[in-house]
Write a protein that holds these residues in place. Structure first.
Motif, PDB file in Angstrom:
ATOM      1  N   LEU A  14       3.552   0.228  -0.282  1.00 55.83           N
ATOM      2  CA  LEU A  14       5.118   0.121  -0.067  1.00 55.83           C
ATOM      3  C   LEU A  14       6.395  -1.086   0.525  1.00 55.83           C
ATOM      4  N   ALA A  15       5.327  -1.425   1.498  1.00 56.78           N
ATOM      5  CA  ALA A  15       6.408  -2.282   2.477  1.00 56.78           C
ATOM      6  C   ALA A  15       6.199  -3.988   1.689  1.00 56.78           C
ATOM      7  N   GLN A  19      12.192  -1.283  -0.693  1.00 56.56           N
ATOM      8  CA  GLN A  19      12.754   0.250  -1.520  1.00 56.56           C
ATOM      9  C   GLN A  19      13.807   0.059  -1.836  1.00 56.56           C
ATOM     10  N   PRO A  32      18.379   3.544  -0.886  1.00 58.72           N
ATOM     11  CA  PRO A  32      17.956   4.060   0.413  1.00 58.72           C
ATOM     12  C   PRO A  32      19.280   4.389   1.192  1.00 58.72           C
ATOM     13  N   TRP A  71      15.025   6.400   9.402  1.00 65.36           N
ATOM     14  CA  TRP A  71      14.436   6.340   8.059  1.00 65.36           C
ATOM     15  C   TRP A  71      13.758   5.599   7.481  1.00 65.36           C
ATOM     16  N   GLN A  72      15.251   3.673   7.656  1.00 68.08           N
ATOM     17  CA  GLN A  72      15.437   3.009   6.976  1.00 68.08           C
ATOM     18  C   GLN A  72      13.947   2.337   7.454  1.00 68.08           C
ATOM     19  N   SER A  74      11.335   3.835   8.772  1.00 65.11           N
ATOM     20  CA  SER A  74      10.109   4.595   8.174  1.00 65.11           C
ATOM     21  C   SER A  74       8.863   3.874   6.535  1.00 65.11           C
ATOM     22  N   TRP A  75       9.656   2.431   6.534  1.00 63.00           N
ATOM     23  CA  TRP A  75       9.739   2.372   4.607  1.00 63.00           C
ATOM     24  C   TRP A  75       8.357   1.159   5.183  1.00 63.00           C
ATOM     25  N   GLU A  78       5.331   2.513   6.374  1.00 59.50           N
ATOM     26  CA  GLU A  78       4.409   2.386   5.346  1.00 59.50           C
ATOM     27  C   GLU A  78       3.997   4.765   5.864  1.00 59.50           C
ATOM     28  N   ALA A  81       8.578   7.838   3.587  1.00 62.95           N
ATOM     29  CA  ALA A  81      10.217   6.469   2.514  1.00 62.95           C
ATOM     30  C   ALA A  81      10.954   8.117   2.665  1.00 62.95           C
ATOM     31  N   TRP A  83      14.613   8.996   0.663  1.00 58.91           N
ATOM     32  CA  TRP A  83      16.221   8.493   0.075  1.00 58.91           C
ATOM     33  C   TRP A  83      16.992   9.677   0.101  1.00 58.91           C
TER      34      TRP A  83
END
Length: 193
Positions: A14-15, A19, A32, A71-72, A74-75, A78, A81, A83
């Motif tokens: 993911l990272a 995102q 995002p 939340w931002q 957390s991307w 990993e 995620a 949205w």
């Protein structure tokens, strides 16, 4: 001690990139979260239905801004995620969809969602969950996505079914809500479903 099987996904799945913004059906967009979404998140959480099923309250725009910052972040970690689900034309907030409890090595995550009051009954959560699932399976390579909701939340059960999540069972007395312990439906999709 070495593992006998390779991980389904590895760190960076993911990272390793930014995102993405994901299109969903019928004019929805998963994008995002932005700091300027805080007033809309705060307003959404003034709805008693969110308190009933999501067990959180948001007392201020500053608190919502703190959630968005988490939340931002957390991307990059990993582990989640998140949205914003918005109208493609107006960017008006319709809800939220997320991958939570991400286990990269196992290729498993939990799908979660909520919608703002004025967007309910329009298929927003189902379209968002379906778009997120497609991306998670086809673009990233997850193997299994799970979804939980209180058995009393019939609307969420309909969302799960419309998004292709098969009902696998009931976890009895599994989650404490404000009104007591709730049985939880356990749904899942597996890559290739």
């Amino acid at each position: 001690m070495p593992f006998l099987v390779k991980p389904v996904l590895t760190a960076g799945a993911l990272a390793g990139g930014p995102q993405p913004t994901l299109p969903a059906a019928d004019g929805l967009l998963l994008r995002p979260w932005r700091a300027e979404d805080a007033p809309a998140v705060h307003a959404a959480f003034q709805d008693p239905a969110l308190h009933q099923w999501h067990m959180r309250a948001c007392h201020s725009e500053e608190e919502a801004a703190g959630w968005i910052a988490q939340w931002q972040a957390s991307w990059a970690g990993e582990n989640e995620a998140q949205w914003a689900v918005v109208d493609e034309r107006t960017d008006e907030l319709r809800g939220r969809v997320a991958l939570r409890q991400i286990l990269l090595g196992s290729g498993v995550a939990e799908v979660a969602y909520w919608t703002v009051a004025r967007a309910r009954g329009q298929g927003v959560a189902a379209r968002a969950a379906a778009a997120l699932s497609h991306w998670a399976f086809e673009e990233i390579g997850f193997h299994r996505l799970e979804l939980f909701h209180a058995t009393a939340n019939e609307a969420s059960c309909r969302v799960a079914a419309k998004a292709g999540f098969a009902l696998e069972g009931t976890k009895r007395s599994a989650l404490l809500h404000q009104d007591g312990w709730h049985d939880m439906h356990f749904h899942a999709r597996v890559r290739g479903d």
